[in-house]
Design a protein around this motif. Structure first.
Motif, PDB file in Angstrom:
ATOM      1  N   LYS A  34       0.847  -1.195   0.000  1.00  0.00           N
ATOM      2  CA  LYS A  34       0.000   0.000   0.000  1.00  0.00           C
ATOM      3  C   LYS A  34       0.880   1.243   0.000  1.00  0.00           C
ATOM      4  O   LYS A  34       1.003   1.935   1.014  1.00  0.00           O
ATOM      5  N   ALA A  57       1.787   6.934   6.831  1.00  0.00           N
ATOM      6  CA  ALA A  57       0.975   6.544   7.989  1.00  0.00           C
ATOM      7  C   ALA A  57       1.529   5.261   8.608  1.00  0.00           C
ATOM      8  O   ALA A  57       1.588   5.126   9.840  1.00  0.00           O
ATOM      9  N   THR A  58       1.955   4.335   7.762  1.00  0.00           N
ATOM     10  CA  THR A  58       2.522   3.089   8.261  1.00  0.00           C
ATOM     11  C   THR A  58       3.833   3.358   8.983  1.00  0.00           C
ATOM     12  O   THR A  58       4.127   2.745  10.018  1.00  0.00           O
ATOM     13  N   THR A  83       0.546   4.193  -1.037  1.00  0.00           N
ATOM     14  CA  THR A  83      -0.068   5.492  -0.730  1.00  0.00           C
ATOM     15  C   THR A  83      -0.188   5.721   0.774  1.00  0.00           C
ATOM     16  O   THR A  83      -0.393   6.843   1.211  1.00  0.00           O
ATOM     17  N   GLN A  84      -0.023   4.675   1.563  1.00  0.00           N
ATOM     18  CA  GLN A  84      -0.162   4.797   3.016  1.00  0.00           C
ATOM     19  C   GLN A  84       1.169   4.605   3.748  1.00  0.00           C
ATOM     20  O   GLN A  84       1.194   4.356   4.945  1.00  0.00           O
TER      21      GLN A  84
END
Length: 106
Positions: A78, A84-85, A80-81
């Motif tokens: 992912k 955040a990760t 695009t995240q």
């Protein structure tokens, strides 16, 4: 090579592997001091000692390695995240930093 010589070299490998010295260099010195000919199987034994070291690391740290691998793989799935990760996943941060440290070696 006798069993005693093999035990001495194995002990030398185990004691020097995680110190900031060359365990391979110490094995070569140990072979010379014991009069072991590297061409007569000393090199194959040295490779087996290093393989044993890797197996011991995997045995002790398999849960941590699994967590790091899993978190890093999930984060890369992912893209695009990723930010955040990065903030929430210590396993991903560790995996990423391990990857960065491998760049000079590559």
């Amino acid at each position: 090579m006798t069993y005693l010589e093999a035990a001495v070299l194995g002990l030398l490998q185990g004691l020097t592997e995680f110190l900031p010295v060359s365990s391979s260099g110490h094995l070569v010195l140990g072979q010379r001091l014991l009069g072991i000919d590297p061409a007569g199987g000393g090199k194959a034994f040295e490779v087996l000692l290093h393989f044993g070291t890797v197996l011991s690391i995997l045995t002790i740290y398999w849960r941590d390695l699994w967590h790091i691998t899993r978190e890093t793989t999930l984060a890369c799935a992912k893209p695009t995240q990723i930010l955040a990760t990065w903030k929430r996943s210590e396993g991903f941060r560790t995996g990423f930093l391990i990857g960065v440290t491998m760049i000079p070696t590559g």
